[in-house]
Design a protein around this motif. Structure first.
Motif, PDB file in Angstrom:
ATOM      1  N   GLU A 175       0.832  -1.205   0.000  1.00  8.66           N
ATOM      2  CA  GLU A 175       0.000   0.000   0.000  1.00  8.66           C
ATOM      3  C   GLU A 175       0.869   1.257   0.000  1.00  8.66           C
ATOM      4  OE1 GLU A 175      -3.305   0.346  -0.388  1.00  8.66           O
ATOM      5  OE2 GLU A 175      -3.245  -1.821  -0.786  1.00  8.66           O
ATOM      6  N   GLN A 176       1.961   1.225   0.727  1.00 11.46           N
ATOM      7  CA  GLN A 176       2.884   2.364   0.713  1.00 11.46           C
ATOM      8  C   GLN A 176       3.466   2.578  -0.687  1.00 11.46           C
ATOM      9  OE1 GLN A 176       5.841   1.456   3.660  1.00 11.46           O
ATOM     10  NE2 GLN A 176       4.395   1.528   5.375  1.00 11.46           N
TER      11      GLN A 176
ATOM     12  N   SER B  21       1.039   4.229  -3.062  1.00  8.89           N
ATOM     13  CA  SER B  21       0.940   5.673  -2.851  1.00  8.89           C
ATOM     14  C   SER B  21       2.112   6.426  -3.465  1.00  8.89           C
ATOM     15  CB  SER B  21       0.861   5.978  -1.350  1.00  8.89           C
ATOM     16  OG  SER B  21       2.101   5.720  -0.710  1.00  8.89           O
ATOM     17  N   GLN B  22       3.179   5.686  -3.760  1.00  6.12           N
ATOM     18  CA  GLN B  22       4.356   6.282  -4.400  1.00  6.12           C
ATOM     19  C   GLN B  22       4.328   6.110  -5.920  1.00  6.12           C
ATOM     20  OE1 GLN B  22       7.725   4.437  -2.440  1.00  6.12           O
ATOM     21  NE2 GLN B  22       6.934   4.938  -0.400  1.00  6.12           N
TER      22      GLN B  22
END
Length: 346
Positions: free
Chosen positions: A153-154, A157-158
């Motif tokens: 998920e991180q 977001s990138q």
């Protein structure tokens, strides 16, 4: 070998595969070790399948990464022990595909040995350009998978397109398709050699190599006994795992019900004191196989499996004179990480 695995199991074509390794891998005779044990011994060389020191996980990754390619992924995430061959080969596959690898290393084997913590597969992960993180537990499959999902998920977001390889029991066992394929490949080879084995011996860890080979053999009507040697869990736990994974894989190739409890043969006699820990039978297997055949085995999977094979011969579970095929699943980089453990064990 004229016949392809898809000729024997056409349902494999329903699943996307990314070609990463060489096939077929060779089958060699181990004459001197076989004579020492009183059997006719052969080895299927999946340590020679071409990708970054090779190993059984190459076959598994071909089917695990197929769905990732379909989803246009550019990043792959996986979890495993510090000296995991699966992690190392995932990093290698990512490099080959032009992806980024994010590998999570689990504290599964308590050790402060700096060779164990820096050499072998860990050195190769760094060399292959993987991003490395750590997970404090070694026996929490669900928790390790959740940590991967959080990292994915991180990355989303990138702006990355992550693909997570989940290895817990709640996830589809795509990797086992690679060993369904391997069973068909092996059958075609032994028929061509005119030398079908009486027994096949294979490591039984995550279960996908063992379950996949078993399902593949039965799918083509090959009734050879396939003996799984425990490398991580006890016999009962592993039997339950192989039953579940075999049934899932049989459904994935539209062959439900082809595996019975009688097909699942498992031994944990060479497992103690546990995953990735040395014992005398493992050391004997490493030295005997190296010195008689110049075949290198690692302490975690292949040497423990050879130790199990030797035990089966010495207890007459495999009779004298039998033809035995050993599935060499690779893992050679771990030899360097375990150098101190091997040399100091007595």
């Amino acid at each position: 070998m004229n016949r392809k695995p898809e000729d024997l199991i056409p349902e494999l074509q329903q699943h996307r595969r990314v070609i990463l390794g060489h096939e077929p891998t060779p089958i060699d005779r181990l004459t001197r070790l076989g004579q020492d044990l009183g059997i006719e011994l052969w080895v299927k060389r999946d340590d020679c399948n071409g990708l970054a020191f090779g190993g059984n996980k190459v076959r598994q990754l071909e089917y695990y990464l197929g769905p990732g390619v379909e989803k246009n992924a550019d990043t792959v995430l996986i979890t495993g022990a510090l000296q995991s061959n699966f992690v190392r080969l995932t990093a290698a596959a990512a490099a080959k595909l032009g992806w980024q690898a994010h590998v999570q290393l689990e504290e599964r084997v308590p050790s402060d040995d700096q060779l164990y913590r820096k050499s072998g597969n860990i050195f190769l992960n760094n060399l292959l350009g993987a991003e490395i993180s750590y997970f404090p537990e070694g026996e929490d499959e669900a928790g390790a998978d959740r940590a991967l999902d959080d990292r994915a998920e991180q990355l989303k977001s990138q702006g990355r397109r992550p693909y997570v390889i989940h290895l817990g029991l709640g996830s589809p066992p795509y990797g086992g398709l690679g060993y369904i394929r391997a069973a068909a490949e092996t059958y075609a080879q032994v028929i061509e050699l005119g030398n079908k084995p009486d027994y096949i011996v294979v490591p039984s860890g995550s279960g996908l190599t063992h379950a996949g080979f078993l399902v593949g053999a039965r799918a083509i009507g090959w009734d050879v006994p396939i003996i799984g040697i425990c490398v991580r869990r006890d016999q009962k736990s592993q039997t339950d795992r192989i039953r579940q994974r075999s049934n899932e894989l049989a459904h994935m190739i539209s062959r439900p019900g082809i595996i019975t409890d009688q097909d699942i043969i498992i031994s944990d006699k060479t497992l103690s004191p546990g995953y990735g820990k040395m014992n005398q039978p493992v050391k004997e297997a490493i030295e005997k196989t190296a010195q008689l055949e110049a075949i290198l085995l690692d302490p975690v999977y292949t040497a423990r499996t050879m130790a199990g094979l030797i035990d089966k011969v010495r207890t007459d579970a495999i009779p004298q004179g039998a033809k035995v095929l050993f599935i060499h699943t690779g893992g050679n980089p771990a030899i360097f990480a375990y150098q101190n453990a091997i040399e100091s064990f007595s």
